[in-house]
Write an enzyme that holds these catalytic residues in place. Structure first.
Site, PDB file in Angstrom:
ATOM      1  N   SER A 108       0.828  -1.211   0.000  1.00 23.87           N
ATOM      2  CA  SER A 108       0.000   0.000   0.000  1.00 23.87           C
ATOM      3  C   SER A 108       0.865   1.265   0.000  1.00 23.87           C
ATOM      4  CB  SER A 108      -0.893   0.015   1.246  1.00 23.87           C
ATOM      5  OG  SER A 108      -1.501   1.284   1.406  1.00 23.87           O
ATOM      6  N   TYR A 131      -1.709   6.022  -4.563  1.00 25.21           N
ATOM      7  CA  TYR A 131      -2.716   7.079  -4.544  1.00 25.21           C
ATOM      8  C   TYR A 131      -2.027   8.321  -5.095  1.00 25.21           C
ATOM      9  CZ  TYR A 131      -5.963   4.515  -1.476  1.00 25.21           C
ATOM     10  OH  TYR A 131      -6.844   3.612  -0.965  1.00 25.21           O
ATOM     11  N   THR A 157      -4.877   2.988  -7.528  1.00 18.51           N
ATOM     12  CA  THR A 157      -6.230   2.871  -6.961  1.00 18.51           C
ATOM     13  C   THR A 157      -7.043   4.097  -7.341  1.00 18.51           C
ATOM     14  OG1 THR A 157      -5.421   1.528  -5.147  1.00 18.51           O
ATOM     15  CG2 THR A 157      -7.538   2.605  -4.812  1.00 18.51           C
ATOM     16  N   LYS A 229      -6.971  -0.219 -10.146  1.00 25.11           N
ATOM     17  CA  LYS A 229      -7.732  -0.946  -9.111  1.00 25.11           C
ATOM     18  C   LYS A 229      -8.955  -0.147  -8.703  1.00 25.11           C
ATOM     19  CE  LYS A 229      -7.248  -2.775  -4.407  1.00 25.11           C
ATOM     20  NZ  LYS A 229      -7.928  -1.839  -3.514  1.00 25.11           N
ATOM     21  N   HIS A 253     -13.221  -2.046  -3.119  1.00 23.01           N
ATOM     22  CA  HIS A 253     -12.384  -1.567  -2.016  1.00 23.01           C
ATOM     23  C   HIS A 253     -12.859  -2.124  -0.671  1.00 23.01           C
ATOM     24  CE1 HIS A 253      -9.355   1.835  -1.256  1.00 23.01           C
ATOM     25  NE2 HIS A 253      -9.553   1.328  -0.049  1.00 23.01           N
TER      26      HIS A 253
HETATM   27  C1  LIG Z   1      -7.960  -2.264   6.493  1.00 22.90           C
HETATM   28  C2  LIG Z   1      -7.947  -2.084   5.005  1.00 22.90           C
HETATM   29  C3  LIG Z   1      -7.062  -1.179   4.449  1.00 22.90           C
HETATM   30  C4  LIG Z   1      -7.025  -1.000   3.057  1.00 22.90           C
HETATM   31  N1  LIG Z   1      -6.108  -0.157   2.531  1.00 22.90           N
HETATM   32  C5  LIG Z   1      -6.020  -0.027   1.175  1.00 22.90           C
HETATM   33  C6  LIG Z   1      -5.015   0.791   0.605  1.00 22.90           C
HETATM   34  O1  LIG Z   1      -4.185   1.370   1.285  1.00 22.90           O
HETATM   35  N2  LIG Z   1      -5.010   0.895  -0.740  1.00 22.90           N
HETATM   36  C7  LIG Z   1      -5.910   0.243  -1.548  1.00 22.90           C
HETATM   37  O2  LIG Z   1      -5.864   0.375  -2.765  1.00 22.90           O
HETATM   38  N3  LIG Z   1      -6.864  -0.558  -1.023  1.00 22.90           N
HETATM   39  C8  LIG Z   1      -6.925  -0.711   0.321  1.00 22.90           C
HETATM   40  N4  LIG Z   1      -7.858  -1.548   0.854  1.00 22.90           N
HETATM   41  C9  LIG Z   1      -8.765  -2.322  -0.029  1.00 22.90           C
HETATM   42  C10 LIG Z   1      -8.156  -3.690  -0.361  1.00 22.90           C
HETATM   43  O3  LIG Z   1      -7.039  -3.558  -1.204  1.00 22.90           O
HETATM   44  C11 LIG Z   1      -9.187  -4.608  -1.057  1.00 22.90           C
HETATM   45  O4  LIG Z   1      -9.691  -3.938  -2.178  1.00 22.90           O
HETATM   46  C12 LIG Z   1     -10.316  -4.991  -0.131  1.00 22.90           C
HETATM   47  O5  LIG Z   1      -9.790  -5.639   1.020  1.00 22.90           O
HETATM   48  C13 LIG Z   1     -11.367  -5.900  -0.764  1.00 22.90           C
HETATM   49  O6  LIG Z   1     -10.832  -6.949  -1.512  1.00 22.90           O
HETATM   50  P1  LIG Z   1     -11.188  -7.120  -3.072  1.00 22.90           P
HETATM   51  O7  LIG Z   1     -10.774  -5.856  -3.740  1.00 22.90           O
HETATM   52  O8  LIG Z   1     -10.397  -8.300  -3.494  1.00 22.90           O
HETATM   53  O9  LIG Z   1     -12.660  -7.372  -3.157  1.00 22.90           O
HETATM   54  C14 LIG Z   1      -7.910  -1.738   2.231  1.00 22.90           C
HETATM   55  C15 LIG Z   1      -8.800  -2.651   2.807  1.00 22.90           C
HETATM   56  C16 LIG Z   1      -8.822  -2.832   4.168  1.00 22.90           C
HETATM   57  C17 LIG Z   1      -9.791  -3.827   4.755  1.00 22.90           C
HETATM   58  C1  LIG Z   2      -4.550   8.382   5.590  1.00 28.20           C
HETATM   59  C2  LIG Z   2      -5.369   8.340   4.360  1.00 28.20           C
HETATM   60  C3  LIG Z   2      -6.272   7.203   4.171  1.00 28.20           C
HETATM   61  C4  LIG Z   2      -5.640   5.859   4.014  1.00 28.20           C
HETATM   62  C5  LIG Z   2      -6.555   4.997   3.233  1.00 28.20           C
HETATM   63  C6  LIG Z   2      -6.174   3.583   3.157  1.00 28.20           C
HETATM   64  C7  LIG Z   2      -7.281   2.835   2.499  1.00 28.20           C
HETATM   65  O1  LIG Z   2      -7.309   2.749   1.296  1.00 28.20           O
HETATM   66  C8  LIG Z   2      -8.346   2.260   3.307  1.00 28.20           C
HETATM   67  O2  LIG Z   2      -9.244   1.622   2.716  1.00 28.20           O
HETATM   68  O3  LIG Z   2      -8.358   2.433   4.531  1.00 28.20           O
END
Ligand SMILES: Cc1cc2nc3c(=O)[nH]c(=O)nc-3n(C[C@H](O)[C@H](O)[C@H](O)COP(=O)(O)O)c2cc1C
Ligand SMILES: CCCCCCC(=O)C(=O)O
Length: 315
Positions: A108, A131, A157, A229, A253
């Site tokens: 990430s 991002y 993303t 994504k 997401h």
């Molecule tokens: C706690 C948490 C943090 C996440 N942080 C990010 C992130 O930093 N960047 C991102 O593109 N997606 C982030 N996601 C989304 C995941 O990459 C992913 O899209 C999501 O868990 C659902 O899975 P899927 O896309 O396979 O359905 C996050 C999801 C969770 C649960």
């Molecule tokens: C500090 C900015 C937000 C972080 C976001 C990370 C993310 O994608 C998420 O789902 O949480």
């Protein structure tokens, strides 16, 4: 809970017991009414398996090729922010797990370990999730650091021009940890006492104006393959392929962004029932029932035949 967990769902309760409420809620929660969060789970449950019998399964090979990299099964580690909130080793531990499982980790943009720390920790194949900040120079620096440190693709993303309205984070006044990748560049501290500090930070820094034409900027600053994504419609999947990205990741997401979108698995079904998949990669990071939905001809041979051919012509 007694003994070691034997089912992956048991980890959720263990996490709830182990983590401060603010962090657990951040990991656990979806946006707004959490309608899509429920749908994501329910729609998966509704997919029934149709086991065929008397097939020789004594040797099974689930391995596949993603952007030229062979992995043990079509399961990758999706980018998730702030791993050190859950464990002191943070993303380094996750990368080592990816290496041990012979799969790809997507780091990430909001990681708590640096791009360099993760790169030097093990030999996992790594992609870098991006991002785009209003300060493009900072995002460009991160892309260059990822490229220099052997990351193999950029995962852009596109579903977070603003952070989703996560009500638990608002109530908890969730605060982002300082992110070492941005040391000396930008601070995650925001001057904001009300509600979710994450949301306030994202509002101040994420470039909500980023759109299709800006992909040219990204193409110009990196030679790495680019995956988008957060695709949720057939129209956007086709557009992404038309503008020449190297792949799309179908995702809502984890229902953390826009509520009342369809479950990711349902969108995937829509895309696979259409000619889109003939245009390029369709990646999706979720699970076993997916395999039966896709059947070999999509996830496996599509990646290998169409994917490799496209990649070799471009890179
Ligand atoms: C706690 C948490 C943090 C996440 N942080 C990010 C992130 O930093 N960047 C991102 O593109 N997606 C982030 N996601 C989304 C995941 O990459 C992913 O899209 C999501 O868990 C659902 O899975 P899927 O896309 O396979 O359905 C996050 C999801 C969770 C649960
Ligand atoms: C500090 C900015 C937000 C972080 C976001 C990370 C993310 O994608 C998420 O789902 O949480």
């Amino acid at each position: 809970m007694e003994g070691e967990p034997v089912n992956v769902n048991e980890f959720q309760e263990l996490a709830r017991l182990a983590l401060p409420k603010m962090y657990y809620d951040y990991y656990d929660g979806g946006a707004e009414d959490q309608y899509t969060l429920k749908e994501n789970v329910e729609s998966f449950r509704k997919i029934a398996l149709r086991p065929r019998i008397l097939v020789d399964v004594s040797r099974i090979d689930l391995s596949t090729i993603i952007l030229g990299h062979r992995i043990s099964a079509p399961i990758m580690i999706a980018p998730t922010a702030f791993h050190k909130l859950a464990h002191p080793q943070g993303e380094v531990a996750t990368a080592r797990a990816a290496a041990a499982s012979n799969t790809i980790m997507v780091l990430s943009y909001m990681s708590t370990c640096t791009v360099e720390e993760v790169a030097s920790s093990c030999n996992a194949v790594r992609f870098f999730q991006l991002y785009v900040y209003k300060r493009r120079d900072i995002s460009a620096q991160l892309v260059h650091r990822a490229e220099r440190n052997g990351y193999k693709a950029i995962v852009l993303t596109v579903d977070a021009p603003r952070l989703g309205r996560r009500e638990a984070d608002i109530k908890n006044k969730m605060i982002a940890p300082q992110l070492n990748n941005f040391e000396g560049l930008i601070s995650t501290k925001v001057d904001h006492d009300e509600g979710s500090n994450l949301e306030a930070f994202a509002k101040g820094t994420f470039d909500a104006s980023f759109c299709w034409r800006d992909l040219g900027w990204l193409r110009a600053i990196t030679n790495l393959p680019i995956l988008i994504k957060g695709v949720l419609t057939r129209e956007d999947a086709i557009k992404a392929m038309e503008v020449g990205v190297d792949g799309i990741i179908v995702s809502n997401h984890g229902a953390r962004q826009l509520d009342y979108t369809p479950a990711t698995i349902c969108v995937l079904e829509e895309l696979l029932n259409h000619e889109t998949y003939a245009l390029g990669h369709v990646l999706q990071t979720s699970l076993f029932r997916l395999f039966t939905l896709l059947e070999e001809k999509f996830l496996f041979s599509l990646m290998e035949e169409c994917g490799e051919e496209q990649m070799s012509s471009r890179h």
